[in-house]
Design an enzyme around this catalytic site. Structure first.
Site: not given
Ligand code: DQA
Length: 151
Positions: A76, A9-10, A17, A106, A99, A97, A73, A22
């Site tokens: 959240a 998501p996002n 963003r 964080r 990020h 996984e 990835n 990021y």
């Molecule tokens: C994320 C880290 C997560 O905590 C966050 O909610 C994201 C992006 C990252 O790529 O750093 O959406 O997965």
């Protein structure tokens, strides 16, 4: 060798963003970099993004048997989705996984990943380089040689 790049998501908003967390690259630019690296490694990537837990679960199920490994990835969902964790545990292919940001540097709620215990491994905090390293890891794990270095 085929690798699924799965974005949660996002991540469709990458580029605009919170670039301080990021980075400046869009999801398309990241996918293009992954595609280029995959070709160099003699592999192929398929990329998928969803803002929905069920969409990610369905894609993981479909990936089992269709691809050799997944770079994931979970956004959240990383921090609380037992349904996604169970999906990662259920599939027989390795899931790496990744990020972009360093989740351990964080907010407290980001320090825990429910995915990590069932993932092949985790890369966090290296930005786009992390995705590229995760792809290298996925290709290496999926084609893993024996201890003597032969297949
Ligand atoms: C994320 C880290 C997560 O905590 C966050 O909610 C994201 C992006 C990252 O790529 O750093 O959406 O997965």
């Amino acid at each position: 060798m085929k690798i699924l790049i799965l974005h949660g998501p996002n991540l469709n908003l990458l580029g605009m963003r919170e670039p301080s967390h990021y980075g400046a690259c869009t999801i398309d630019e990241i996918n293009q970099q992954l595609d280029r690296l995959a070709r160099k490694l003699g592999a192929e990537v398929v990329c998928y993004q969803s803002n929905h837990e069920g969409g990610l679960i369905d894609r993981l199920h479909k990936a089992d048997g269709e691809v050799d490994a997944v770079v994931f990835n979970p956004g959240a969902f990383t921090h609380y989705s037992y349904a996604l964790r169970d999906a990662v545990a259920a599939v027989t292919i390795p899931v790496v996984e990744v990020h972009l940001s360093n989740i351990y540097a964080r907010e407290g709620f980001r320090h825990h990943s429910v995915i990590a215990p069932v993932a092949a491994g985790q890369i966090s905090g290296l930005g786009v380089t992390g995705y590229l390293l995760a792809l290298r890891a996925a290709v290496a794990i999926a084609g893993e040689a024996g201890c003597d270095g032969t297949d």
